[in-house]
Design an enzyme around this catalytic site. Structure first.
Site, PDB file in Angstrom:
ATOM      1  CG  HIS A 140      29.042  43.877  44.233  1.00 29.93           C
ATOM      2  ND1 HIS A 140      29.646  42.915  43.391  1.00 29.93           N
ATOM      3  CD2 HIS A 140      27.754  44.022  43.489  1.00 29.93           C
ATOM      4  CE1 HIS A 140      29.189  42.484  42.523  1.00 29.93           C
ATOM      5  NE2 HIS A 140      28.102  43.433  42.433  1.00 29.93           N
ATOM      6  CD  GLU A 170      50.216  48.085  44.356  1.00 30.11           C
ATOM      7  OE1 GLU A 170      50.037  48.399  43.820  1.00 30.11           O
ATOM      8  OE2 GLU A 170      50.086  48.959  45.583  1.00 30.11           O
ATOM      9  CG  HIS A 211      27.796  39.284  39.174  1.00 31.92           C
ATOM     10  ND1 HIS A 211      26.767  39.120  39.506  1.00 31.92           N
ATOM     11  CD2 HIS A 211      28.098  40.743  39.549  1.00 31.92           C
ATOM     12  CE1 HIS A 211      25.855  40.433  39.860  1.00 31.92           C
ATOM     13  NE2 HIS A 211      26.883  41.198  40.224  1.00 31.92           N
TER      14      HIS A 211
END
Ligand code: 2HA
Ligand code: ZN
Length: 275
Positions: A140, A170, A211
């Site tokens: 994260h 890609e 976030h």
């Protein structure tokens, strides 16, 4: 073996440092976890302790019973991991019910495993099944360009996937399954963990609006590389949107289909819609 000499611990520490150097981990932002292989647990067993109390993890992961994880500490800074690993990361064991964990090594100056432990463990449980045990890393981070996009793009998997794919050839090869998006939710709890792990059944990337992002992968290189590729693509999109004139040309659905053939990936048609 000295824990700090174990290759999986060295790889974990290097990834924390690399993430900090990318500017993805301000203060205590972000967290990392690794599902330790049985032979790796065996190799460091003399340094583990089993005298700490079991603690509720805030969710239930029966699919991970008896497994060991190397994880960053709650409130700890990625910036400090390489300087003092024993104080900033830890090894936890999951009990036989899959509802409690105990600290077996690390966090020598006090603390708890990452505040996002429920999301990490629920993602691990989903990915362990979905990948036949191959996925071991959940990461994260707070990459700025990707977060910026969650203010201007609709929070839909199909929009984020297609826009990110278009920004670098890609991308569809690196994340052919696409990316999922979770609308804003309170972090740290079971609810956001459930929503994220639901997306992880389908994707290796779950974006948290306003976030950050969760990535899953088989090893540190693949998982860091996935976050790096997604954020690079987001950076290009931010530049394109900032230049004001919009896209004059881009990669078309048929060009994606041709890419899929040559690179032997399957690109779901749901992301190759006409605009
Ligand atoms: O502070 O990133 O999501 C750690 C986090 C919480
Ligand atoms: Zn976060």
């Amino acid at each position: 073996m000295n824990i700090l000499e174990a290759p999986f611990v060295k790889g974990f520490i290097r990834m924390c440092d690399d993430g900090f150097n990318q500017n993805w981990h301000e203060r205590n932002g972000g967290n990392l976890s690794y599902r330790i292989r049985e032979d790796e647990v065996e190799s460091i067993k003399e340094e583990l302790a089993w005298d700490k109390p079991w603690q509720p993890m805030g969710t239930s992961v029966p699919g991970l019973k008896g497994e060991y994880f190397l994880v960053t500490g709650s409130g700890k800074y990625f910036r400090n991991v390489a300087l003092d690993p024993e104080a900033n990361i830890c090894i936890v064991e999951v009990d036989e019910t899959g509802e409690n964990y105990r600290l077996c090594w690390g966090l020598v100056k006090g603390g708890k495993p990452t505040s996002e432990l429920p999301s990490h463990l629920m993602n691990h449980e989903v990915k362990k099944t979905a990948s036949d045990g191959r996925h071991r890393v959940i990461y994260h981070a707070h990459p700025a360009n990707l977060i910026a996009l969650t203010f201007v793009l609709p929070l839909e998997d199909r929009v984020f996937t297609r826009e990110l794919w278009e920004m670098a050839t890609e991308c569809p090869v690196v994340f052919p399954d696409g990316v999922g998006v979770v609308g804003w939710m309170v972090p740290g709890g079971r609810e956001i963990a459930v929503a994220t792990s639901e997306l992880m059944k389908k994707y290796n990337v779950a974006i948290w609006a306003h976030h950050g992002c969760f990535c899953s992968g088989e090893d540190f290189d693949l998982t860091f590389g996935l976050m790096h590729t997604v954020e690079k693509s987001a950076e290009i999109l931010v530049k394109v949107l900032s230049m004001g004139s919009g896209k004059l040309q881009t990669i078309s659905p048929d060009e994606f289909r041709a890419l899929a053939v040559d690179f032997k990936v399957t690109l779901p048609e749901e992301f190759l819609y006409e605009k």
